[in-house]
Design an enzyme around this catalytic site. Structure first.
Site, PDB file in Angstrom:
ATOM      1  N   ASN A 184      39.282  52.053  43.338  1.00  0.00           N
ATOM      2  CA  ASN A 184      37.941  52.594  43.590  1.00  0.00           C
ATOM      3  C   ASN A 184      37.335  51.944  44.831  1.00  0.00           C
ATOM      4  N   THR A 192      39.603  37.163  28.557  1.00  0.00           N
ATOM      5  CA  THR A 192      38.728  38.348  28.503  1.00  0.00           C
ATOM      6  C   THR A 192      39.530  39.629  28.293  1.00  0.00           C
ATOM      7  N   PRO A 203      41.372  40.260  57.236  1.00  0.00           N
ATOM      8  CA  PRO A 203      42.713  39.883  56.789  1.00  0.00           C
ATOM      9  C   PRO A 203      43.471  41.051  56.154  1.00  0.00           C
ATOM     10  N   THR A 245      43.722  50.560  34.344  1.00  0.00           N
ATOM     11  CA  THR A 245      44.142  50.660  35.744  1.00  0.00           C
ATOM     12  C   THR A 245      45.529  51.280  35.885  1.00  0.00           C
ATOM     13  N   ASP A 246      45.775  51.851  37.055  1.00  0.00           N
ATOM     14  CA  ASP A 246      47.122  52.370  37.345  1.00  0.00           C
ATOM     15  C   ASP A 246      48.130  51.235  37.548  1.00  0.00           C
ATOM     16  N   GLU A 247      47.627  49.995  37.747  1.00  0.00           N
ATOM     17  CA  GLU A 247      48.541  48.883  38.044  1.00  0.00           C
ATOM     18  C   GLU A 247      49.462  48.548  36.867  1.00  0.00           C
ATOM     19  N   LEU A 285      27.996  38.359  32.841  1.00  0.00           N
ATOM     20  CA  LEU A 285      27.519  37.933  34.170  1.00  0.00           C
ATOM     21  C   LEU A 285      28.388  36.797  34.709  1.00  0.00           C
ATOM     22  N   TYR A 338      47.067  39.884  36.262  1.00  0.00           N
ATOM     23  CA  TYR A 338      45.989  40.855  36.011  1.00  0.00           C
ATOM     24  C   TYR A 338      46.540  42.107  35.332  1.00  0.00           C
ATOM     25  N   ASP A 350      27.154  42.246  29.096  1.00  0.00           N
ATOM     26  CA  ASP A 350      27.896  41.713  30.245  1.00  0.00           C
ATOM     27  C   ASP A 350      27.711  40.203  30.288  1.00  0.00           C
ATOM     28  N   SER A 380      47.734  41.589  31.847  1.00  0.00           N
ATOM     29  CA  SER A 380      46.660  41.442  30.845  1.00  0.00           C
ATOM     30  C   SER A 380      46.035  42.796  30.532  1.00  0.00           C
ATOM     31  N   LYS A 381      45.916  43.651  31.537  1.00  0.00           N
ATOM     32  CA  LYS A 381      45.369  44.992  31.283  1.00  0.00           C
ATOM     33  C   LYS A 381      46.366  45.808  30.441  1.00  0.00           C
ATOM     34  N   PHE A 415      34.338  48.301  30.133  1.00  0.00           N
ATOM     35  CA  PHE A 415      34.665  47.967  31.525  1.00  0.00           C
ATOM     36  C   PHE A 415      34.921  46.461  31.666  1.00  0.00           C
ATOM     37  N   ILE A 461      32.125  49.059  38.865  1.00  0.00           N
ATOM     38  CA  ILE A 461      32.217  50.425  38.319  1.00  0.00           C
ATOM     39  C   ILE A 461      31.225  50.600  37.166  1.00  0.00           C
TER      40      ILE A 461
HETATM   41  P1  NAD Z   1      34.163  43.893  38.228  1.00  0.00           P
HETATM   42  O1  NAD Z   1      34.954  42.643  38.338  1.00  0.00           O
HETATM   43  O2  NAD Z   1      33.325  44.339  39.370  1.00  0.00           O
HETATM   44  O3  NAD Z   1      33.201  43.826  36.955  1.00  0.00           O
HETATM   45  C1  NAD Z   1      33.602  43.288  35.735  1.00  0.00           C
HETATM   46  C2  NAD Z   1      32.350  43.040  34.909  1.00  0.00           C
HETATM   47  O4  NAD Z   1      32.768  42.537  33.633  1.00  0.00           O
HETATM   48  C3  NAD Z   1      31.412  41.995  35.521  1.00  0.00           C
HETATM   49  O5  NAD Z   1      30.075  42.467  35.457  1.00  0.00           O
HETATM   50  C4  NAD Z   1      31.591  40.787  34.621  1.00  0.00           C
HETATM   51  O6  NAD Z   1      30.432  39.978  34.531  1.00  0.00           O
HETATM   52  C5  NAD Z   1      31.925  41.433  33.294  1.00  0.00           C
HETATM   53  N1  NAD Z   1      32.695  40.554  32.390  1.00  0.00           N
HETATM   54  C6  NAD Z   1      33.768  39.783  32.700  1.00  0.00           C
HETATM   55  N2  NAD Z   1      34.185  39.118  31.609  1.00  0.00           N
HETATM   56  C7  NAD Z   1      33.379  39.497  30.585  1.00  0.00           C
HETATM   57  C8  NAD Z   1      33.322  39.169  29.203  1.00  0.00           C
HETATM   58  N3  NAD Z   1      34.188  38.305  28.657  1.00  0.00           N
HETATM   59  N4  NAD Z   1      32.382  39.763  28.435  1.00  0.00           N
HETATM   60  C9  NAD Z   1      31.470  40.620  28.988  1.00  0.00           C
HETATM   61  N5  NAD Z   1      31.474  40.950  30.286  1.00  0.00           N
HETATM   62  C10 NAD Z   1      32.417  40.399  31.081  1.00  0.00           C
HETATM   63  O7  NAD Z   1      35.229  45.003  37.840  1.00  0.00           O
HETATM   64  P2  NAD Z   1      35.292  46.565  38.230  1.00  0.00           P
HETATM   65  O8  NAD Z   1      35.993  46.695  39.514  1.00  0.00           O
HETATM   66  O9  NAD Z   1      33.964  47.150  38.029  1.00  0.00           O
HETATM   67  O10 NAD Z   1      36.288  47.075  37.096  1.00  0.00           O
HETATM   68  C11 NAD Z   1      35.777  47.479  35.815  1.00  0.00           C
HETATM   69  C12 NAD Z   1      36.960  47.878  34.943  1.00  0.00           C
HETATM   70  O11 NAD Z   1      37.671  48.939  35.576  1.00  0.00           O
HETATM   71  C13 NAD Z   1      37.975  46.750  34.743  1.00  0.00           C
HETATM   72  O12 NAD Z   1      38.420  46.801  33.420  1.00  0.00           O
HETATM   73  C14 NAD Z   1      39.101  47.088  35.699  1.00  0.00           C
HETATM   74  O13 NAD Z   1      40.329  46.641  35.192  1.00  0.00           O
HETATM   75  C15 NAD Z   1      39.047  48.591  35.723  1.00  0.00           C
HETATM   76  N6  NAD Z   1      39.502  49.251  36.962  1.00  0.00           N
HETATM   77  C16 NAD Z   1      39.007  48.855  38.173  1.00  0.00           C
HETATM   78  C17 NAD Z   1      39.412  49.529  39.327  1.00  0.00           C
HETATM   79  C18 NAD Z   1      38.896  49.153  40.697  1.00  0.00           C
HETATM   80  O14 NAD Z   1      39.390  49.678  41.698  1.00  0.00           O
HETATM   81  N7  NAD Z   1      37.908  48.294  40.810  1.00  0.00           N
HETATM   82  C19 NAD Z   1      40.315  50.599  39.230  1.00  0.00           C
HETATM   83  C20 NAD Z   1      40.798  50.960  37.966  1.00  0.00           C
HETATM   84  C21 NAD Z   1      40.371  50.280  36.843  1.00  0.00           C
HETATM   85  O1  DAU Z   2      44.761  50.105  41.423  1.00  0.00           O
HETATM   86  C1  DAU Z   2      43.602  49.777  40.704  1.00  0.00           C
HETATM   87  C2  DAU Z   2      43.226  48.339  40.975  1.00  0.00           C
HETATM   88  O2  DAU Z   2      42.674  48.314  42.294  1.00  0.00           O
HETATM   89  C3  DAU Z   2      42.237  47.764  39.975  1.00  0.00           C
HETATM   90  O3  DAU Z   2      42.836  47.715  38.717  1.00  0.00           O
HETATM   91  C4  DAU Z   2      41.795  46.349  40.389  1.00  0.00           C
HETATM   92  O4  DAU Z   2      40.802  45.872  39.512  1.00  0.00           O
HETATM   93  C5  DAU Z   2      41.242  46.419  41.797  1.00  0.00           C
HETATM   94  O5  DAU Z   2      40.913  45.124  42.231  1.00  0.00           O
HETATM   95  C6  DAU Z   2      42.261  47.040  42.741  1.00  0.00           C
HETATM   96  O6  DAU Z   2      43.404  46.176  42.886  1.00  0.00           O
HETATM   97  P1  DAU Z   2      44.086  45.919  44.307  1.00  0.00           P
HETATM   98  O7  DAU Z   2      44.833  44.652  44.259  1.00  0.00           O
HETATM   99  O8  DAU Z   2      44.817  47.132  44.766  1.00  0.00           O
HETATM  100  O9  DAU Z   2      42.728  45.806  45.199  1.00  0.00           O
HETATM  101  P2  DAU Z   2      42.355  44.832  46.416  1.00  0.00           P
HETATM  102  O10 DAU Z   2      41.091  45.365  47.000  1.00  0.00           O
HETATM  103  O11 DAU Z   2      42.413  43.402  46.036  1.00  0.00           O
HETATM  104  O12 DAU Z   2      43.527  45.107  47.450  1.00  0.00           O
HETATM  105  C7  DAU Z   2      43.811  46.414  47.927  1.00  0.00           C
HETATM  106  C8  DAU Z   2      45.031  46.291  48.832  1.00  0.00           C
HETATM  107  O13 DAU Z   2      44.640  45.580  50.015  1.00  0.00           O
HETATM  108  C9  DAU Z   2      46.163  45.496  48.207  1.00  0.00           C
HETATM  109  O14 DAU Z   2      47.398  46.069  48.616  1.00  0.00           O
HETATM  110  C10 DAU Z   2      46.011  44.104  48.803  1.00  0.00           C
HETATM  111  C11 DAU Z   2      45.402  44.371  50.166  1.00  0.00           C
HETATM  112  N1  DAU Z   2      44.473  43.338  50.675  1.00  0.00           N
HETATM  113  C12 DAU Z   2      43.477  42.893  49.859  1.00  0.00           C
HETATM  114  C13 DAU Z   2      42.580  41.934  50.291  1.00  0.00           C
HETATM  115  C14 DAU Z   2      41.501  41.419  49.374  1.00  0.00           C
HETATM  116  C15 DAU Z   2      44.577  42.892  51.980  1.00  0.00           C
HETATM  117  O15 DAU Z   2      45.479  43.344  52.738  1.00  0.00           O
HETATM  118  N2  DAU Z   2      43.700  41.955  52.423  1.00  0.00           N
HETATM  119  C16 DAU Z   2      42.715  41.432  51.630  1.00  0.00           C
HETATM  120  O16 DAU Z   2      41.963  40.542  52.091  1.00  0.00           O
END
Ligand code: NAD
Ligand code: DAU
Length: 375
Positions: free
Chosen positions: A190, A100, A215, A134-136, A35, A160, A33, A163-164, A81, A14
């Site tokens: 997302n 983190t 899977p 996150t909504d989680e 990395l 996870y 970041d 921690s959030k 982020f 994101i």
């Molecule tokens: P991501 O795992 O793709 O990216 C995380 C980034 O943070 C990476 O580039 C990583 O290198 C960097 N990072 C990790 N630890 C670090 C540290 N100690 N210092 C500096 N950089 C560090 O995650 P994402 O999916 O892009 O999510 C970004 C944020 O949005 C997160 O906080 C996540 O909780 C939140 N979020 C994600 C989703 C989703 O669906 N992916 C939804 C809602 C909220």
């Molecule tokens: O709701 C927001 C969250 O969405 C973010 O805070 C997290 O960072 C992001 O990773 C995501 O969490 P989820 O656990 O919902 O995402 P994930 O893609 O891991 O899984 C989505 C759903 O699919 C979940 O119900 C688990 C399921 N799943 C996931 C994987 C990886 C499968 O069924 N098979 C799989 O292999």
């Protein structure tokens, strides 16, 4: 007028989409970041040579580094982020999530507070610390429960989300106790370009085009609320520009889907966009595997506050967003190959190798496939 923003975690999924959008709007970005495995400079390759994208590899928990960046670049906002973001990894090995997501966020807040206190009154009034969450944190909904609002009590269920939640509480406390103008956003799932293929959408697309099993955990009936990543980034922009300090804003797609619906949709779109050479649809690769421990059943986000107060609405439909997403992974083979490092292969082998032992109990006979690494 262009802005000057310290983004953390801007090489991840994101964060990189946000940074690219900010640079197209001419805002200067300092991008801190670490990395980790999830951060990838290829996500930012469009910005190579751009003097107004300053990339710094480092940890949000490194206070001296954060202090120097704040002092050198004098940002008007911090957008955090940076996080460990994958639920399954937090079950496998939670330590880095605590470091983190909680300790790192605390150090970042401390440095932001000290920087903010030293600003002149007008800049102090404009400064914002936006924490991307996150909504989680709200836990799991029953089938008839109303969607999460900003008033829903926190009930995180995984390391996870716990921690959030902890970081959200710290961010909130720094507003109430010290006056640091913080805002929190809690967003749903997302999907879109540049997502690390440990998450459901890219994992499904990439496994499918390589003919590997797809899977699906448990019975596939868990529900998530899906939002295209650019819509999330736009919501963050709106919150930064118009949001009120001390407030939380929920963000979501109002698009609840079961996991099996997601996987089936991706399979049908792939059948059309990248037909298989063998005479079977992609859905024949679907394999039900052992469930995630503590797997939340349903998320749904009520985003009426951000819609009503700030005028944000998602621009992408589920179908158009999913099409764009698949197109991006099909077109960016260089990116796909680059993320498949040894570390990625190890994770897939560990995660899905273990699940394989239990897959037969859950899977219809016809679709039990041998889970294999994604290479
Ligand atoms: P991501 O795992 O793709 O990216 C995380 C980034 O943070 C990476 O580039 C990583 O290198 C960097 N990072 C990790 N630890 C670090 C540290 N100690 N210092 C500096 N950089 C560090 O995650 P994402 O999916 O892009 O999510 C970004 C944020 O949005 C997160 O906080 C996540 O909780 C939140 N979020 C994600 C989703 C989703 O669906 N992916 C939804 C809602 C909220
Ligand atoms: O709701 C927001 C969250 O969405 C973010 O805070 C997290 O960072 C992001 O990773 C995501 O969490 P989820 O656990 O919902 O995402 P994930 O893609 O891991 O899984 C989505 C759903 O699919 C979940 O119900 C688990 C399921 N799943 C996931 C994987 C990886 C499968 O069924 N098979 C799989 O292999």
């Amino acid at each position: 007028m262009s802005a000057n923003i310290l983004v953390t975690g801007g090489a991840g999924f994101i964060g990189s989409n946000f940074v690219l959008g900010e640079r197209s709007r001419k805002n200067r970005i300092v991008n801190l970041d670490l990395l980790t495995y999830a951060g990838n400079l290829l996500n930012l390759s469009d910005l190579s040579g751009d003097p107004d994208h300053i990339f710094v590899q480092g940890d949000i928990g490194d206070r001296a580094l954060v202090r120097k960046l704040l002092s050198d670049y004098q940002p008007e906002a911090v957008v955090n982020f940076a996080a460990e973001s994958h639920v399954d990894r937090s079950i496998d090995s939670p330590e880095s999530f605590i470091q983190t997501n909680i300790v790192g966020a605390f150090h970042l807040l401390e440095e932001a507070l000290s920087f903010w206190k030293g600003l002149a009154a007008d800049r102090r009034a404009r400064f914002r610390f936006l924490h991307v969450s996150t909504d989680e944190v709200y836990g799991s909904l029953g089938p008839e429960d109303p969607a999460f609002t900003e008033k829903t009590p926190y009930a995180p269920n995984s390391p996870y989300s716990a921690s959030k939640a902890a970081s959200d509480h710290l961010v909130r406390a720094y507003y109430h106790t010290f006056g640091l103008p913080t805002m929190i956003t809690n967003c749903s799932n997302n999907y879109g370009p540049r997502q690390f293929p440990e998450k459901l959408t890219p994992l499904t697309v990439l496994n499918a085009i390589e003919g590997h099993p797809l899977p699906v955990y448990g019975d596939g009936q868990n529900i998530r609320d899906w939002l295209f990543v650019d819509d999330h980034c736009e919501a963050l922009r709106v919150v930064l520009a118009k949001g009120e300090a001390g407030k939380t804003y929920n963000i979501g797609g109002s698009c609840e889907k079961t996991n099996i619906e997601i996987v089936n949709t991706l399979c049908s779109l792939l059948d059309e966009m990248a037909p298989r050479s063998v005479c079977a649809p992609y859905s024949s690769l679907i394999t039900f595997v052992k469930d995630r421990p503590g797997h939340d059943r349903r998320y749904a986000v009520d985003c009426s506050r951000i819609e009503r107060e700030l005028g944000w609405r998602p621009g992408e439909t589920f179908e158009s967003g999913m099409r764009k997403t698949i197109r991006w992974y099909l077109d960016n083979t260089h990116w796909v190959q680059s993320v498949k490092s040894g570390a990625y292969r190890d994770w897939i082998a560990r995660q899905y190798g273990a699940a394989e032992e239990n897959s037969a109990a859950l899977a219809p006979q016809s679709i039990v496939g041998k889970l294999q690494s994604a290479t």
